[in-house]
Scaffold this active site. Structure first.
Site, PDB file in Angstrom:
ATOM      1  N   GLY A 518      -0.031  -0.456  -1.235  1.00  0.00           N
ATOM      2  CA  GLY A 518       0.543   0.168  -2.163  1.00  0.00           C
ATOM      3  C   GLY A 518       1.692   1.772  -0.871  1.00  0.00           C
ATOM      4  O   GLY A 518       0.353   1.618  -0.241  1.00  0.00           O
ATOM      5  N   ARG A 519       2.353   1.778  -1.184  1.00  0.00           N
ATOM      6  CA  ARG A 519       3.346   2.992  -0.514  1.00  0.00           C
ATOM      7  C   ARG A 519       3.833   4.567  -1.410  1.00  0.00           C
ATOM      8  O   ARG A 519       3.910   3.741  -2.362  1.00  0.00           O
ATOM      9  CB  ARG A 519       3.901   2.380   0.794  1.00  0.00           C
ATOM     10  CG  ARG A 519       4.335   2.757   1.691  1.00  0.00           C
ATOM     11  CD  ARG A 519       4.347   2.342   3.081  1.00  0.00           C
ATOM     12  NE  ARG A 519       3.331   1.928   3.833  1.00  0.00           N
ATOM     13  CZ  ARG A 519       3.168   2.174   5.121  1.00  0.00           C
ATOM     14  NH1 ARG A 519       3.828   3.738   5.239  1.00  0.00           N
ATOM     15  NH2 ARG A 519       2.555   2.131   5.859  1.00  0.00           N
ATOM     16  N   GLY A 520       3.860   4.804  -0.851  1.00  0.00           N
ATOM     17  CA  GLY A 520       4.591   6.083  -2.343  1.00  0.00           C
ATOM     18  C   GLY A 520       3.853   7.335  -2.178  1.00  0.00           C
ATOM     19  O   GLY A 520       2.839   6.989  -1.987  1.00  0.00           O
ATOM     20  N   GLY A 523       2.197   9.042   0.185  1.00  0.00           N
ATOM     21  CA  GLY A 523       0.415   8.587   0.975  1.00  0.00           C
ATOM     22  C   GLY A 523       0.917   7.088   0.996  1.00  0.00           C
ATOM     23  O   GLY A 523       1.340   6.264   0.207  1.00  0.00           O
ATOM     24  N   VAL A 525      -1.660   3.716   0.095  1.00  0.00           N
ATOM     25  CA  VAL A 525      -2.619   2.687  -0.803  1.00  0.00           C
ATOM     26  C   VAL A 525      -3.430   1.757  -0.564  1.00  0.00           C
ATOM     27  O   VAL A 525      -2.630   0.616  -0.147  1.00  0.00           O
ATOM     28  CB  VAL A 525      -2.459   2.488  -2.825  1.00  0.00           C
ATOM     29  CG1 VAL A 525      -3.765   2.571  -3.249  1.00  0.00           C
ATOM     30  CG2 VAL A 525      -1.363   4.187  -2.931  1.00  0.00           C
ATOM     31  N   LYS A 539      -5.989   5.656  -1.840  1.00  0.00           N
ATOM     32  CA  LYS A 539      -4.967   6.785  -1.259  1.00  0.00           C
ATOM     33  C   LYS A 539      -5.261   7.808   0.204  1.00  0.00           C
ATOM     34  O   LYS A 539      -6.055   8.420  -0.028  1.00  0.00           O
ATOM     35  CB  LYS A 539      -3.909   7.222  -2.998  1.00  0.00           C
ATOM     36  CG  LYS A 539      -2.854   8.038  -2.208  1.00  0.00           C
ATOM     37  CD  LYS A 539      -1.994   7.738  -3.666  1.00  0.00           C
ATOM     38  CE  LYS A 539      -0.895   7.652  -3.092  1.00  0.00           C
ATOM     39  NZ  LYS A 539       0.462   7.608  -4.151  1.00  0.00           N
ATOM     40  N   ASP A 631       7.511  11.466 -11.073  1.00  0.00           N
ATOM     41  CA  ASP A 631       7.688  11.164 -10.311  1.00  0.00           C
ATOM     42  C   ASP A 631       7.400   9.064 -11.149  1.00  0.00           C
ATOM     43  O   ASP A 631       6.891   8.627 -11.154  1.00  0.00           O
ATOM     44  CB  ASP A 631       6.915  10.371  -8.919  1.00  0.00           C
ATOM     45  CG  ASP A 631       7.613   9.616  -7.961  1.00  0.00           C
ATOM     46  OD1 ASP A 631       8.544   9.063  -8.397  1.00  0.00           O
ATOM     47  OD2 ASP A 631       7.165   8.910  -7.376  1.00  0.00           O
TER      48      ASP A 631
END
Ligand SMILES: *[C@@H]1O[C@H](CO)[C@@H](O)[C@H](O)[C@H]1NC(C)=O
Ligand SMILES: *[C@@H]1O[C@H](CO)[C@@H](O)[C@H](O)[C@H]1NC(C)=O
Ligand SMILES: *[C@@H]1O[C@H](CO)[C@@H](O)[C@H](O)[C@H]1NC(C)=O
Ligand SMILES: *[C@@H]1O[C@H](CO)[C@@H](O)[C@H](O)[C@H]1NC(C)=O
Ligand SMILES: *[C@@H]1O[C@H](CO)[C@@H](O)[C@H](O)[C@H]1NC(C)=O
Ligand SMILES: *[C@@H]1O[C@H](CO)[C@@H](O)[C@H](O)[C@H]1NC(C)=O
Ligand SMILES: *[C@@H]1O[C@H](CO)[C@@H](O)[C@H](O)[C@H]1NC(C)=O
Length: 801
Positions: A518-520, A523, A525, A539, A631
């Site tokens: 994952g991203r965002g 950073g 993950v 992360k 977020d």
């Protein structure tokens, strides 16, 4: 800074109390300080502390040491907190025989060090805030550090004989009900020592010492806060200030609200900032609201108390006496019925305990017990997965928390509750809303009765001590019998093993950061396997702007948050410029990954909406430091194997963008489509931004349509007036005007019409309220939980869709 200390400062600011012109460095034998001369104070060489007569009421003074660098003086010690002296003719004298005495109105000795010395002596206030009687060869024959009041200063020893006792109230410095002390089993504990009842509430009483990370084996019973902000106790309790390090002024205080907090002085703003505290849930402190009342906490109002239904407040000025019943309990069972209080817990005083009990059995049991049962706790025990019944003889230390999975059923007369509207009967008051009473000490010529009074006072104090001991022993026996196993009570244990990892360890665990999942959120993950074979999501944060100490402070705060709907943090790494966070790994991925899955039926969607709301309510309301997520989106709601939601990435807003005082507003955060209008219009950012994003996520879950897609299709309308909201709202309005239900048209066709219409209406209504433009029109997360938990959907027909 929490609200109560803010009010405290406000209050203190009304008493101008400068450390006036330096007159004394020390006091010699045969001299005295007079209450009538404000300049009669001892000042420490560094100017940080003063010792002198401190006004505690009208014409009432206590001999105190206070800290001068805060914008308002902070009292750290008092000689005679329980017996203030007159504002005329009272003095502190160092006698020729070496005794230091505090005399009231020139005659009666109120307080004494009982010291004796033939050689020369001086009374001196050291730079540490310690007031000492020092002989000519530098030996301290007495020091204030040996008898703390409610504050421990760095380097001051907390011992068996020197415990901390809170003040009685904001306006009353005399000994209050809370005590931090070393218990007989060598463990440092917090005790509520009320007029009728004593109970230990920290560490959690249902934990054995070793489960709470304490040892009972070290008999030395000492604890100290060192100058770098590390606290260590002989029972193995260790903690450190979030800003640990040299050069910071600190104090550890047992506050009025029964919590111990470590404070650091902000040298610029000259106020105190909390850098550690023992209790994360303010309502878990015992004795807050007295019997038969409920405590609830909210970051705006702080802690509030309210009487439960059928009970009324005893003393509107003092919540510690709680509420009294408005009816008599009899054994005639046909005269009583039960009223449910959802998500409420009353702790302890279980007269009985019955595992695997139906609600009806529990009600019958309680009715049979007549006056011994005021109601019962009915809750789910995860192990062995049954409901259990706890009839209560006393309703004490009750609190409401949306994340508490259990209900209380109150026994009330049938007659009393025919009028179902109970809300207007509840009295909501600030727990500390006692009226400010000024103490008056008028000068009396006849003083002969004084010593008798002191004797009586002393005798009754002794009596109290005895009573306390009795109650303690009783509680102990009671608990010992009723709770052979903590699992029976099924309470949450704190996550064990929050750990600091080395960079090399995490590099190995992720096989050189090879598997990106994952991203965002600042950073990337990666999936990794830790050395103990646990699968983790690791992360790696992009920005390393934050200093190591600050980062660790925040991380350890976030790491202590435990909630079934929040992702669990196992540890972190900070090494050089590397900052990494280690979380539990959830196989099923995020809500975003599952939105188009056929497995996501209506029940699961509802549970996800509810669980996410509970997780956010916990973040917003249960934590002192009030973490905003900022977020919320389907990508940040992870699902476990049973599709239970866990909110991820919380606290990152704090970890990433610290540094400026305007950190909350300086940068727009969040994800397009989920961001509240406040971000765009540069309005103050509050927890309502999360409520907004949550509303969008729920609308997406219900409709199966993506807000971001609709925005793009529409050519990108202004955020907040975005496609999905307008679309759903229009359908609802249309339904209302034509008096026909449009729900079928809104709902995701994936659900194929299989859903509970009444619940669905509630969910849509809640979601639409969450996405109101005006933040004040949006509910809080706790209110959302309450809306979703209402058990009377069937009766609700107020909204026609
Ligand atoms: C304070 O205690 C911590 C942990 O016990 C220790 O690492 C640190 O060196 C101590 N600081 C001083 C100044 O003694
Ligand atoms: C007991 O605690 C004291 C103070 O923390 C420490 O100095 C001492 O080493 C401990 N004793 C044992 C046997 O662990
Ligand atoms: C303590 O108990 C006495 C006698 O039962 C009662 O009158 C009093 O109100 C109680 N005090 C508090 C604070 O509950
Ligand atoms: C409760 O009982 C007492 C004494 O029997 C009586 O004086 C009182 O009026 C009763 N209270 C109510 C609400 O019935
Ligand atoms: C119990 O209360 C009901 C209704 O108030 C009454 O009819 C009945 O006689 C009472 N029974 C006893 C044993 O007092
Ligand atoms: C709980 O009680 C029910 C009915 O008495 C019984 O069928 C069930 O097996 C019990 N469950 C457990 C876990 O004991
Ligand atoms: C402060 O509290 C003590 C103990 O409860 C009480 O005796 C005293 O009157 C109070 N003083 C004021 C000023 O209210």
């Amino acid at each position: 800074m929490d609200i109560s200390s803010f009010i405290l400062l406000l209050f203190l600011s009304q008493i101008p109390y400068p450390c006036s012109s330096v007159t004394y460095d020390y006091l010699l034998k045969g001299s005295f300080l007079s209450v009538e001369k404000p300049s009669d104070v001892l000042v420490s060489a560094n100017g940080d502390f003063c010792a002198g007569f401190f006004s505690v009421g009208e014409n009432a003074f206590s001999f105190a040491i206070w800290f001068t660098k805060s914008s308002n003086p902070t009292v750290v010690w008092m000689a005679n907190r329980d017996q203030p002296v007159n504002g005329k003719a009272s003095r502190l004298s160092l006698l020729e025989d070496g005794n230091l005495i505090l005399s009231d109105a020139g005659r009666v000795t109120i307080w004494t060090t009982s010291t004796a010395s033939a050689s020369s002596l001086q009374l001196q206030l050291l730079n540490t805030g310690n007031l000492v009687l020092r002989t000519s060869d530098g030996v301290f024959i007495w020091q204030s550090f040996d008898s703390p009041t409610d504050t421990l200063l760095p380097q001051q020893l907390l011992t068996e004989d020197a415990s901390l006792i809170s003040s009685r109230s904001r306006s009353n410095y005399s000994s209050g009900y809370y005590k931090l002390y070393f218990d007989n089993d060598n463990v440092l504990r917090l005790l509520y020592n009320g007029p009728n009842i004593s109970s230990v509430y920290w560490p959690d009483p249902w934990l054995r010492s070793w489960e709470a990370g304490r040892t009972t084996y070290n008999v030395s019973k000492t604890a100290v806060l060192n100058v770098t902000g590390h606290f260590s106790s002989s029972d193995d309790l260790k903690f450190k200030a979030a800003d640990f390090g040299m050069g910071v002024t600190r104090r550890l205080t047992l506050d009025l609200d029964g919590n111990i907090r470590l404070y650091s002085l902000d040298e610029v703003l000259k106020n105190w900032v909390v850098t550690w505290q023992a209790i994360m849930k303010p309502c878990r402190v015992n004795g807050v609201c007295g019997p038969n009342s409920l405590c609830s906490y909210d970051h705006v109002l702080g802690r509030t108390c309210s009487c439960i239904q059928g009970y009324k407040i005893q003393n509107p000025n003092d919540w510690s006496t709680g509420c009294e019943s408005e009816f008599n309990i009899s054994c005639n069972s046909s005269q009583f019925r039960f009223v449910m209080l959802a998500n409420v817990e009353f702790y302890g005083y279980d007269k009985n305990y019955k595992q695997n009990s139906t609600l009806q059995e529990c009600e019958e049991e309680c009715l049979k017990m007549c006056g011994d049962c005021k109601g019962f706790q009915y809750k789910f025990d995860p192990d062995p997965s049954v409901y259990s019944c706890y009839p209560k003889t006393l309703l004490l230390d009750g609190y409401y928390s949306p994340d508490f999975d259990g209900d209380v059923y109150l026994k009330l007369p049938k007659a009393d509750i025919s009028s179902d509207d109970k809300s207007d009967k509840e009295v909501m008051l600030d727990c500390h809303g006692e009226v400010l009473q000024l103490l008056s000490r008028t000068y009396k010529k006849t003083q002969e009765n004084r010593s008798l009074k002191i004797l009586v006072w002393f005798a009754s104090a002794l009596g109290c001590v005895e009573l306390t001991c009795f109650f303690l022993v009783w509680c102990f026996l009671f608990w010992g019998r009723k709770n052979p196993d903590k699992a029976v009570h099924g309470y949450i244990l704190a996550a064990a093993g929050f750990k600091k990892f080395s960079y090399a360890e995490l590099k190995k665990a992720t096989r050189g950061f090879s598997e990106e999942i994952g991203r965002g959120g600042g950073g990337v993950v990666y999936k990794g396997v830790l050395s103990d074979h646990r699968v983790a999501a690791i992360k790696r944060l992009n920005e390393a702007a934050q200093g190591e100490a600050e980062f660790m402070g925040e991380v350890s705060f976030i790491g202590r948050l435990n909630h079934m709907n929040l992702i669990e943090m196992w540890g972190y790494c900070t090494e050089g410029k590397h900052r990494l966070l280690v979380y539990e790994y959830l196989e099923r991925g995020s809500l975003a990954d599952n939105l188009s899955s056929a497995a996501l039926n209506w029940e699961k969607r509802f549970e996800i909406a509810l669980g996410t709301a509970k997780g956010l309510a916990y973040l917003h309301e249960e934590c002192l430091e009030w973490i905003l997520h900022c977020d919320i989106k389907p990508q940040n709601i992870l699902l476990d194997s049973n599709f239970r939601p866990k909110v991820a990435d919380f606290g990152l807003s704090k970890l990433l963008n610290r540094g400026g005082s305007d950190n909350m507003t300086s940068r727009i955060r969040g994800t397009r489509g989920y961001m509240a209008p406040e971000w765009v219009y540069n309005l103050p950012i509050t927890s309502k931004v999360d409520v907004y994003s949550y509303g969008i996520v729920v609308l997406e879950m219900v409709t199966g349509k993506s807000q971001t897609n609709l925005l793009t299709v529409d050519g990108g309308g202004v955020i907040g007036q975005g496609g999905l909201i307008t679309w759903v709202r229009d359908k609802v309005k249309e339904g209302a005007t034509r008096k026909v239900s449009r729900i079928e048209e809104i709902v995701d066709p994936m659900m194929a019409g299989k859903f509970d219409m009444a619940k669905m209406e509630v969910v849509i209504r809640a979601a639409l309220q969450c996405v109101e433009e005006d933040k004040d029109a949006r509910p809080t997360m706790r209110q959302v939980v309450e809306m979703l938990l209402r058990r009377d959907w069937e009766d609700e027909h107020s909204m026609t869709l």
